[in-house]
Each structure stands twice: as C-alpha cells, then as structure tokens.
Design a protein around this motif. Structure first.
Motif, PDB file in Angstrom:
ATOM      1  N   ALA A   1       7.632   4.289   3.534  1.00 50.29           N
ATOM      2  CA  ALA A   1       8.373   3.025   3.519  1.00 50.29           C
ATOM      3  C   ALA A   1       9.095   2.809   2.199  1.00 50.29           C
ATOM      4  CB  ALA A   1       7.416   1.857   3.782  1.00 50.29           C
ATOM      5  N   ASN A   2       8.806   3.648   1.230  1.00 53.95           N
ATOM      6  CA  ASN A   2       9.465   3.503  -0.073  1.00 53.95           C
ATOM      7  C   ASN A   2      10.646   4.462  -0.156  1.00 53.95           C
ATOM      8  OD1 ASN A   2      10.280   3.378  -2.691  1.00 53.95           O
ATOM      9  ND2 ASN A   2       8.231   3.614  -3.565  1.00 53.95           N
ATOM     10  N   THR A   3      11.852   3.913  -0.163  1.00 56.52           N
ATOM     11  CA  THR A   3      13.024   4.788  -0.119  1.00 56.52           C
ATOM     12  C   THR A   3      13.708   4.920  -1.471  1.00 56.52           C
ATOM     13  OG1 THR A   3      14.516   3.009   0.477  1.00 56.52           O
ATOM     14  CG2 THR A   3      13.426   4.154   2.278  1.00 56.52           C
ATOM     15  N   ASN A   4      13.039   4.465  -2.512  1.00 56.88           N
ATOM     16  CA  ASN A   4      13.602   4.664  -3.851  1.00 56.88           C
ATOM     17  C   ASN A   4      13.590   6.143  -4.225  1.00 56.88           C
ATOM     18  OD1 ASN A   4      13.841   1.942  -4.168  1.00 56.88           O
ATOM     19  ND2 ASN A   4      11.874   1.714  -5.232  1.00 56.88           N
ATOM     20  N   LEU A   5      14.511   6.513  -5.105  1.00 51.24           N
ATOM     21  CA  LEU A   5      14.438   7.851  -5.696  1.00 51.24           C
ATOM     22  C   LEU A   5      13.216   7.855  -6.597  1.00 51.24           C
ATOM     23  CD1 LEU A   5      17.834   9.100  -7.189  1.00 51.24           C
ATOM     24  CD2 LEU A   5      16.306  10.343  -5.676  1.00 51.24           C
TER      25      LEU A   5
ATOM     26  N   GLN B   1       4.667   0.088  -5.712  1.00 46.15           N
ATOM     27  CA  GLN B   1       5.858   0.666  -5.104  1.00 46.15           C
ATOM     28  C   GLN B   1       6.504  -0.386  -4.234  1.00 46.15           C
ATOM     29  OE1 GLN B   1       5.312   4.342  -3.248  1.00 46.15           O
ATOM     30  NE2 GLN B   1       4.735   5.269  -5.166  1.00 46.15           N
ATOM     31  N   SER B   2       5.987  -1.598  -4.322  1.00 48.00           N
ATOM     32  CA  SER B   2       6.442  -2.629  -3.409  1.00 48.00           C
ATOM     33  C   SER B   2       7.940  -2.673  -3.473  1.00 48.00           C
ATOM     34  CB  SER B   2       5.848  -3.965  -3.757  1.00 48.00           C
ATOM     35  OG  SER B   2       6.432  -4.394  -4.941  1.00 48.00           O
ATOM     36  N   ASN B   3       8.493  -2.407  -2.344  1.00 48.94           N
ATOM     37  CA  ASN B   3       9.886  -2.037  -2.334  1.00 48.94           C
ATOM     38  C   ASN B   3      10.419  -2.750  -1.129  1.00 48.94           C
ATOM     39  OD1 ASN B   3      12.122  -0.545  -1.673  1.00 48.94           O
ATOM     40  ND2 ASN B   3      10.877   1.036  -0.797  1.00 48.94           N
ATOM     41  N   ASN B   4      10.305  -4.046  -1.303  1.00 48.91           N
ATOM     42  CA  ASN B   4      10.602  -5.053  -0.297  1.00 48.91           C
ATOM     43  C   ASN B   4      11.180  -4.615   1.022  1.00 48.91           C
ATOM     44  OD1 ASN B   4       9.683  -7.081  -1.878  1.00 48.91           O
ATOM     45  ND2 ASN B   4      11.560  -7.197  -2.988  1.00 48.91           N
ATOM     46  N   ASP B   5      12.473  -4.514   1.003  1.00 47.99           N
ATOM     47  CA  ASP B   5      13.278  -4.547   2.187  1.00 47.99           C
ATOM     48  C   ASP B   5      13.251  -3.320   3.033  1.00 47.99           C
ATOM     49  OD1 ASP B   5      16.226  -6.467   1.873  1.00 47.99           O
ATOM     50  OD2 ASP B   5      14.612  -6.460   3.304  1.00 47.99           O
ATOM     51  N   THR B   6      14.301  -2.654   2.955  1.00 46.38           N
ATOM     52  CA  THR B   6      14.622  -1.510   3.762  1.00 46.38           C
ATOM     53  C   THR B   6      13.758  -0.359   3.380  1.00 46.38           C
ATOM     54  OG1 THR B   6      16.008  -0.758   2.102  1.00 46.38           O
ATOM     55  CG2 THR B   6      16.939  -2.251   3.643  1.00 46.38           C
TER      56      THR B   6
ATOM     57  N   GLU C   1      -9.086 -10.596   3.402  1.00 48.24           N
ATOM     58  CA  GLU C   1      -8.287 -11.329   2.420  1.00 48.24           C
ATOM     59  C   GLU C   1      -8.209 -10.682   1.048  1.00 48.24           C
ATOM     60  OE1 GLU C   1     -12.323 -13.290   1.749  1.00 48.24           O
ATOM     61  OE2 GLU C   1     -11.306 -11.952   3.122  1.00 48.24           O
ATOM     62  N   THR C   2      -9.083  -9.701   0.765  1.00 50.43           N
ATOM     63  CA  THR C   2      -9.089  -9.140  -0.585  1.00 50.43           C
ATOM     64  C   THR C   2      -7.794  -8.392  -0.873  1.00 50.43           C
ATOM     65  OG1 THR C   2     -10.185  -7.228   0.303  1.00 50.43           O
ATOM     66  CG2 THR C   2     -11.580  -8.877  -0.758  1.00 50.43           C
ATOM     67  N   GLU C   3      -7.461  -8.339  -2.149  1.00 48.72           N
ATOM     68  CA  GLU C   3      -6.242  -7.634  -2.557  1.00 48.72           C
ATOM     69  C   GLU C   3      -6.368  -6.152  -2.244  1.00 48.72           C
ATOM     70  OE1 GLU C   3      -3.145  -8.558  -4.452  1.00 48.72           O
ATOM     71  OE2 GLU C   3      -3.777 -10.073  -3.004  1.00 48.72           O
ATOM     72  N   ASN C   4      -5.321  -5.611  -1.769  1.00 50.45           N
ATOM     73  CA  ASN C   4      -5.293  -4.160  -1.584  1.00 50.45           C
ATOM     74  C   ASN C   4      -4.966  -3.457  -2.889  1.00 50.45           C
ATOM     75  OD1 ASN C   4      -6.015  -3.905   0.969  1.00 50.45           O
ATOM     76  ND2 ASN C   4      -3.970  -3.542   1.791  1.00 50.45           N
ATOM     77  N   GLN C   5      -5.233  -2.174  -2.922  1.00 48.80           N
ATOM     78  CA  GLN C   5      -4.813  -1.429  -4.108  1.00 48.80           C
ATOM     79  C   GLN C   5      -3.316  -1.624  -4.251  1.00 48.80           C
ATOM     80  OE1 GLN C   5      -5.697  -0.194  -1.118  1.00 48.80           O
ATOM     81  NE2 GLN C   5      -5.326   1.995  -1.020  1.00 48.80           N
ATOM     82  N   ASN C   6      -2.898  -2.010  -5.421  1.00 45.29           N
ATOM     83  CA  ASN C   6      -1.476  -2.296  -5.606  1.00 45.29           C
ATOM     84  C   ASN C   6      -0.793  -1.149  -6.320  1.00 45.29           C
ATOM     85  OD1 ASN C   6       1.000  -3.253  -6.122  1.00 45.29           O
ATOM     86  ND2 ASN C   6       0.329  -5.310  -6.679  1.00 45.29           N
ATOM     87  N   ASP C   7      -0.014  -0.448  -5.569  1.00 49.80           N
ATOM     88  CA  ASP C   7       0.632   0.753  -6.078  1.00 49.80           C
ATOM     89  C   ASP C   7       1.902   0.505  -6.862  1.00 49.80           C
ATOM     90  OD1 ASP C   7      -0.500   2.971  -3.875  1.00 49.80           O
ATOM     91  OD2 ASP C   7       0.402   3.723  -5.679  1.00 49.80           O
TER      92      ASP C   7
ATOM     93  N   ASP D   1       0.828  -1.196   0.000  1.00 43.77           N
ATOM     94  CA  ASP D   1       0.000   0.000   0.000  1.00 43.77           C
ATOM     95  C   ASP D   1       0.870   1.257   0.000  1.00 43.77           C
ATOM     96  OD1 ASP D   1      -1.738   2.030   0.431  1.00 43.77           O
ATOM     97  OD2 ASP D   1      -2.662   1.187   2.242  1.00 43.77           O
ATOM     98  N   GLY D   2       1.389   1.557  -1.174  1.00 44.20           N
ATOM     99  CA  GLY D   2       2.343   2.652  -1.305  1.00 44.20           C
ATOM    100  C   GLY D   2       1.782   4.029  -1.018  1.00 44.20           C
ATOM    101  N   SER D   3       0.467   4.199  -1.075  1.00 44.92           N
ATOM    102  CA  SER D   3      -0.028   5.554  -0.815  1.00 44.92           C
ATOM    103  C   SER D   3      -0.158   5.807   0.679  1.00 44.92           C
ATOM    104  CB  SER D   3      -1.337   5.824  -1.555  1.00 44.92           C
ATOM    105  OG  SER D   3      -2.325   4.948  -1.105  1.00 44.92           O
TER     106      SER D   3
END
Ligand SMILES: *[C@@H]1O[C@H](CO)[C@@H](O)[C@H](O)[C@H]1NC(C)=O
Ligand SMILES: *[C@@H]1O[C@H](CO)[C@@H](O)[C@H](O)[C@H]1NC(C)=O
Ligand SMILES: *[C@@H]1O[C@H](CO)[C@@H](O)[C@H](O)[C@H]1NC(C)=O
Ligand SMILES: *[C@@H]1O[C@H](CO)[C@@H](O)[C@H](O)[C@H]1NC(C)=O
Length: 835
Positions: free
Chosen positions: A86-90, A803-808, A795-801, A79-81
């Motif tokens: 939690a998303n540390t990508n540029l 941005q899934s940015n696994n780790d750190t 159980e339903t899927e969340n909005q998939n942004d 849930d990137g929004s």
C-alpha cells in the motif's frame, strides 16, 4: 338492438376503467421516476468510509460495521510491514557505488565498467548522472530554461544506459568466438523467417557496419546482431535477446529527452550514441561533487548516488519550463489548472482538429521545402551567406524527422504500407501460455504472464498493475503538460463506467485523439523519451509515431494504430489512434445523422480511426474532465451511447470472465474470493453456480458481508484502501452525469455547479501502485506472499512503521490469463504482425 347497446355501454365502461387505470399507473410511475431522480441526486455525499471516528477503548468485536471498516482502513495505513504494497513512495533511491569501478582504470589489469565487455545497468546511476549534467548545462547555457534555447542542452545517449540489457551479459562475458549466433536465435521457431537478413553474425560484421551502429570493438557485441524483427515466433529467452541485441545495436536513438515534473518540464537534445562510461559525464559528475577522478583515495571510497536528490536540486536551481501559451491550442493546460471551483473544466474542441487530409499534408511539405530551399541557397551561394537567416530557417531535429515522415508516407500508397509496429511473438510451452502480442518486440522484457525465474503468478499480477497504472499516469501527465488533446476509449472507457478504475482483467489501454492533434504530436514529440517525475519513480516512455499516421483512410491490414506510448522497461504500451475526416463511406447507422445535417444545411462531421470505428463530432465534443485510477483525464461527451454501441451488455452485466462487480466496495473481485460469503444453496443449481443468482447476492451485500470480505483478504483490503476515495468520487460523478437508470447521459452540464465543483476535485494524487524498479529489483525479494489479513488488534496502537502514506498506492490482486477484454482490439493487434 339491446345487445348492441349493451355491448356499446360495456365497451364505454371498459374504456373508462382503462383510462382511469392507466392514468393512475402512469401517475404512480411518474411519481416513482420523480422520486428516483430526487433520491439520485440528493444522495450525493462526499463522505468516505475512513472518515468514521473509531471509539477509543472498545474491542474490535464491539465496533459497529462502519467503525470496523474505518478501523481496517486505518490499519493498512499504519501497518507498513503487513501492508507494504500500500506504500507507493519511492523507498530505495540511494545507490552505493565505488567511483573507481566506473572510470577508466590506470592499471591495465584492472577492468572497470569503462573497459569491460559486459553492461552495467541501474536507472539510479543513469538518472543521477544525467540530471546533474542537465542542471549544469542549464545553469551555464540557459538559466531561464527558455524554449528558444532548447538546442543548447545536449547529451549523448545509449539505450543500454536506459534499458536493462544485462541479459546480454551472459553472451558478452564469453570469448567472442564462443558467443551464440543468429542460428541460435532461430533454433526453436514456429516457421522460418521471411527476413533472413534480420540478423548478422558478429564474425561477419564489417568495419563499415560496425561504424554505422557506433561500435569500434567487437567485444561489446553479442554473436547475433539484430537489425530488424524476424516476424516469427520463438521461445521467451530468444525473443528477449532479439530485442535487446537490436536496442544495443541498430535501434536509432531518441531525438530528445523530456523530464516530467509537477510544474513543467526539463528537456535535452540527444547528440551521438555513447554510454555514460565511455564519455566524461561521470567524471564531471564527480568533479561537481568535489571528487577528483585522479585521486585514488577519493575514487576508492564508496559514494551514494541519489536521483531524487539530484532532481530536487535541479528543481531548486532552475525552474521547470511551463507550457508555452501558444502551444496550448485548446487551453487545456489552462482549463485544468484553474482555481475557481465553480468553473467548467469541459473542453470544447473545434471541428478543424479533425480535418487532417491531403491538403494539410501538401501544405506542410511545401512550408518545409521553402525553408530547405532557402537554406540551400544560403549555404551554397556565398553572396547570400547569412548565419542569422540560416538559424531562422534551419529545421530542428523533430522538424526534419517530421518532414522525412511526410515525404515517405506520401510516396507510399495505402495498399502498400509495410507494417510499422512489430510485436514480441512467443511460442507457447509448458512454462509459457502467453503468446506475446502485447509487447513491443524491441523492449520486450518478459511477457506479462510468463513466469521468469524468481517470479510467482502473484508477482506478475502486481507487476502488470504497476506497469498499466504508470503508463496511464505518465501519458496523461505528459499530454496535459504539453497541451495535447486525447481521451480514453474502448476498454478503459468501459471500466471507467463501472468504478473509475481500470479493469483488473484487462491489459489494453486505448486512447484516441483528433487527427490534426495526432499530427501535432508527431511533429513535436515523435521519438521523444519521456521520463517520469523522478520523485515518483523511474519510468521511461518512448513516443513512437507510425510513419503512416498521415493516411487517414482504413488501414488495409496493419497499421491500424497511429502512435504508441511505449514503456521501454517492459515493451508494454498505450495504443493511440487518431479520429478524423476521411474518404471512406460511413456505415448505414449514420444515414439519419447525415440526412438531418443535410436538411439543416450543416456540415457533416463524421470521423473514423484506421480501425473503422466511426464517431460524429457531437459524441466527442465537449470532452469531459474526469479520472481513471486517480489520474485526471478526459472522456468523450456522449460516453453512454458510445459504450452501449460498442458493448451490448457492457454497462449492465455484473459478471465478466470469473469476476463480479461488487457495488459495496466498488471493485471487480474474483468469484472464488466471494463464494465463502454466501450460502451455497442460494446460488447453486445442483453443482453449478448460477451467475444470475450469484450476481443478485453480490448486488445486495449488506455491511456485515462487506466487513467479512475486507477481513478475509489482505489484497482486497489494500485495494479498497487505495481506491475508495477515487471510486466514491466516481459514484458522485455518475449521479451528476447520468439519469437515475445510470444508462443515459444528461447532456448539458454547462451550468451545473455541483458538477463543476466535483470536477474541481480531480487532481493527480500519489501513484496508485509502487514504482516498478523498487518492486522488481528490491521489494519483491524482501516480502513473502502471506495473504490473510492480520488479526485485528483491538484498541491498542499497532506497530507504527511510519510509512503511513495516506492516500493512494499500490496493490496486487486479481487476474486470470484472460488476454483481452470484450474488445476486438487483440484481433487488430494480431493482424499487425501477420506478414
Ligand atoms: C459557486 O456557486 C455556488 C452556487 O451557484 C455559490 O453559492 C458559491 O458562492 C460559488 N462559489 C464560488 C467560490 O464562486
Ligand atoms: C517517427 O520516427 C520514426 C523513427 O525515426 C520514423 O520512422 C517515423 O516515420 C516517424 N513518424 C512520423 C509520423 O514522422
Ligand atoms: C515517526 O514519525 C514521527 C513524526 O513524523 C517521528 O517523530 C518519529 O520519530 C517516527 N518514528 C519512527 C520509528 O521513525
Ligand atoms: C496524511 O494526510 C493528512 C491529511 O490529508 C496530512 O495532513 C498528512 O500530512 C498526511 N501524512 C502523510 C504522512 O502524508
């Protein structure tokens, strides 16, 4: 008679009972200890909370506690929004500009950045243009990226392209005569400056002086031209203006640039002082993109500059330069990169690393002077003129800087050292409770806890975490890249003990290095600007080594810090101190160490930094490979005895200044975020919270409460998401390194393959926090500060942004206005500015 006998028998019986009793107690204790040791090591598991499979088709409420935790963690990634921090990508490398705005205009009435008196700043512009230029020079001058051809890659430099000085635009946009002057800078101070010449009014500035600071036209200068620090306190705005004026004018340029990558470096030497828009660099950039600067249609169309694309392009075209094996004196670079999972990553030092004294100073001066004399002969005696010999003997810019520093510090007695580092010092008022001290004055861009316009306390907390995380990360990447030995000390070492992260309430980062290594750092890298791996952010750090690092005895009052790694966007820094041999008398506590060594006929290896912290060689060596906040680094050998000596209860108290250490999530959390978990009557005495009772509740929190806590606060959940892999590795590390009481080090780990296999997992992951530029200039303005965790969606899927940015990644969280940790470092810092 009978009495005596009776008494005797009585005592014998008592004795036997005692012996039996204590033997039994002792055996029980022994068994317990054995059991503890077995439990201690056998409970090692690399399993983490996110590895639980979440059953499909169940409602959230029906999940078990462990499944709920896994579910919550998974959601943060998806849930990137909601969990944008939690998303540390540029995320925003694209910069749209109109090229015409950056080129000299053919139309006199149309001003562009090349002619305007005001400054333009965007790191994406600067870095794109520089990387492109450096790539071009490398392709044509040094395609193998050979160290020997270093001097072929040369670029101009102006601080205003690299640091945001646009606050000065307020002044630069006024007519020259209306600009504020030095008096304004000092209008609200705590006491008159002892250095009235620190500032020159623009109207009094002579041609000669203008020339010296590299300006031809007064329109480019503010009314106050700051030569040095006034060393008094002023309001926030004035203190920022001081530093920025100094950077624009008197601050000398770095000697070289080093761009970090994951596999080596790109380097460039700096020639003269020039802004990009006053050189042809941008025009050449356009040319290489097939845009003709003379075609109006061409340059009036928007283009996109992307520093990450330039960086990747450079990586594809020219190999980054790996460390020269000869420069990897301790083979650190080699050791940390070996593939064998069973191999030790410990680093064995040599006592010579700590032997940097007058003898070594004299020797270096002698060597430099032999070369300088030869040069003079070669240059002045036409019979001996020999370009090849000149090239061999010429000092490069770092060597010349180093030679000058050696001569200068050698000419000054330890009692007469002037203060080297100056800090930003602020007057406190209703909007500002921060007295500064923690920022270098030249790069000061707002105190860590000062509410600038448009900033909330929470913004500042996030900003602070970003700054510290990136500082640590970039220092240790640089140090490993260059084979420079250092380790964390003091506050960061104590926070390492707990969870392998930095304390949320500490804003100091201290590292130590051997004194000879410190000299090596200054000889090769003083005044180097280190630039972050561009695919991760645009951080820029200046290595600034004090002139007096050649002095190894106790600093008289200032100059306890030997070098700083300064974040030039904010003025925040890492304090670097050297440890080594010296002429001071060791404190009494080392008496038995000295006696022991003497009786065994061994040399005494006792070292001190200039702040009077003493250590013996065995406490430091071997250095142990570890991690802090996901950054691979070294810690000293006998970390527990160092910590127990420096912080009496540092490793046992679960409470510090409003924070509790929560073992179930391995994070320090503020008390007010925890109280809702427990029944008031279990931790209150009357109206007061009883810290011991509260600690007990926190220590014994079960999984129900852990879930409740993670559900309660988005910040805590994000923090757990970002850190739980690292903190669980640290948990294993502690089990392997420490005895079951967790208070004593198992000293010999040489042959412990479990330990080596663990350290083989210590690799630099993604940054834990967002890039500062993205956060401050872009994303901060886009998101609200809504904190609660969104209702779990079942159980339903969340909005998939995507941005899934696994780790750190990043976060925010925590923080009080607690200035320093349990350390006395701040005291030392204060002394530094005491003039
Ligand atoms: C590492 O050491 C373990 C135990 O000593 C051994 O079983 C294993 O084969 C070794 N692995 C490698 C890759 O050397
Ligand atoms: C580092 O460079 C600065 C700026 O040129 C200089 O003042 C200082 O003495 C240098 N430090 C050393 C150790 O040479
Ligand atoms: C998300 O990522 C997948 C695979 O990486 C891709 O196919 C999909 O188009 C992406 N969705 C969005 C909305 O960007
Ligand atoms: C997430 O991690 C998995 C396994 O570590 C990896 O295969 C995948 O590519 C990663 N996804 C992203 C978006 O980084």
């Amino acid at each position: 008679m009978i009495n005596t006998r009776f008494v005797k028998i009585f005592f014998v019986i008592i004795l036997v009972i005692n012996v039996l009793y204590f033997t039994r107690i002792y055996t029980i204790e022994e068994t317990k200890l054995k059991q503890a040791a077995i439990n201690h090591v056998s409970s090692i598991t690399y399993f983490t909370d996110d590895q639980i499979t979440i059953p499909q088709g169940k409602k959230y409420e029906e999940l078990s506690n462990k499944e709920k935790v896994a579910y919550l963690l998974e959601n943060v990634g998806k849930d990137g929004s909601n969990y944008w921090l939690a998303n540390t990508n540029l995320l925003e490398p694209n910069l749209k500009i109109n090229p015409a705005d950056f080129l000299p205009s053919s139309n006199e009435n149309q001003e562009t950045w090349a002619t305007k008196s005001t400054l333009y700043y965007d790191p994406r512009f600067t870095i794109s243009v520089y990387l492109n230029e450096i790539k071009h020079q490398l392709m044509t001058q040094n395609p193998q990226n050979d160290k020997a051809l270093n001097s072929k890659i040369v670029v101009p430099f102006s601080w205003s392209d690299w640091v945001d000085l646009t606050l000065l635009n307020e002044e630069l946009s006024k007519p020259i005569d209306d600009r504020a002057n030095c008096e304004w800078l000092q209008s609200k101070i705590n006491k008159p400056t002892k250095y009235p010449n620190f500032c020159h009014n623009l109207k009094d500035l002579s041609e000669v002086e203008m020339d010296k600071i590299g300006f031809k036209d007064k329109k480019y200068l503010p009314g106050f031209v700051v030569e040095s620090s006034p060393m008094n306190k002023a309001p926030h705005k004035q203190v920022m203006m001081q530093g920025k004026s100094h950077l624009l004018t008197y601050q000398e340029n770095p000697l070289s640039l080093i761009f970090l990558t994951k596999l080596g470096t790109y380097e460039a030497q700096i020639s003269d002082k020039q802004r990009i828009v006053h050189t042809e660099m941008f025009e050449h950039y356009l040319e290489r993109k097939n845009i003709n600067a003379n075609h109006l249609e061409d340059i009036n169309n928007e283009i996109i500059l992307n520093p990450v694309d330039e960086f990747n392009d450079l990586l594809k075209t020219i190999h980054p330069r790996p460390l020269d094996l000869n420069d990897d004196i301790y083979k650190m670079n080699l050791i940390t990169r070996q593939k064998d999972i069973n191999a030790s990553r410990e680093l064995y030092l040599d006592t010579e690393a700590f032997n940097y004294q007058q003898e070594q100073i004299d020797e270096q001066i002698r060597d430099y002077e032999i070369r300088l004399n030869k040069l003079e002969e070669l240059m002045t005696n036409e019979l001996h003129y020999d370009p090849k010999e000149i090239e061999i003997n010429a000092l490069n810019r770092h060597e010349l800087n180093h030679y000058n520093g050696l001569k200068y510090s050698n000419s000054i007695s330890i009692n007469d050292e002037p203060t080297y580092y100056k800090l930003a010092t602020l007057i406190k008022d209703s909007t500002n409770q921060d007295a500064g001290w923690h920022n270098e004055w030249r790069f000061f861009n707002g105190a860590l806890r000062y509410l600038k316009d448009g900033y909330s306390m929470k913004h500042l907390e996030i900003r602070e975490q970003i700054i510290l995380d990136r500082l640590l990360r970039n220092w240790f990447r640089f140090a490993e890249e260059k084979g420079i030995i250092s380790w964390i000390a003091h506050g960061p070492l104590l926070s390492w003990y707990w969870d392998g992260l930095m304390f949320p309430f500490d804003i100091d980062i201290d590292i130590q290095m051997p004194s000879a290594e410190l000299n090596r750092l200054s000889a090769n890298y003083n005044m180097t600007l280190v630039i972050e791996d561009i695919s991760e952010g645009y951080g820029k750090y200046l290595i600034d080594c004090s002139s007096f690092l050649h002095h190894r005895d106790k600093a008289r009052q200032d100059n306890v810090i030997d070098a700083r790694f300064i974040d030039i966007d904010t003025g925040t820094y890492i304090d670097i101190t050297g440890l080594g041999k010296n002429n001071e008398k060791p404190p009494d506590e080392f008496d038995s160490y000295i006696r022991n060594k003497n009786s065994q006929g061994e040399p005494i290896e006792l070292y001190m930094d200039r702040r009077k912290h003493w250590l013996n060689f065995e406490k430091i060596n071997p250095l142990r490979y570890s991690m802090l906040g996901g950054v691979p680094l070294y810690i000293p050998n006998d970390v527990m005895s160092m910590l127990n000596h420096e912080y009496t209860q540092g490793t046992t108290l679960y409470y510090f200044d409003g924070y509790y250490y929560v073992p179930s999530i391995r994070l320090w959390i503020q008390q007010e975020k925890l109280t809702f978990l427990f029944d008031e009557k279990d931790y209150k005495d009357g109206n007061e919270i009883n810290v011991d009772k509260f600690t007990q509740l926190v220590k014994t929190m079960n999984d129900d409460l852990k879930v409740k806590l993670l559900e309660s606060d988005k910040d805590i959940l994000i923090e757990y998401y970002l850190t739980h892999h690292y903190t669980s590795l640290h948990e294993i590390e502690k089990k392997l390194m420490l005895d079951p009481s967790l208070q004593h080090l198992i000293l010999d780990l040489k042959h412990n393959t479990d330990y080596h296999q663990l350290t083989s997992k210590f690799k630099m992951g993604k940054p834990l926090r967002k890039p500062l530029f993205d956060y401050e200039y872009i994303e901060r303005l886009r998101h609200d500060e809504h904190n609660p965790v969104p209702e779990p969606q079942t159980e339903t899927e969340n909005q998939n942004d995507n941005q899934s940015n696994n780790d750190t990644n990043d976060n925010k969280n925590d923080n009080k206005d607690n200035q320093d940790n349990k350390d006395n470092i701040k005291e030392d810092n204060k002394n530094e500015n005491k003039n």
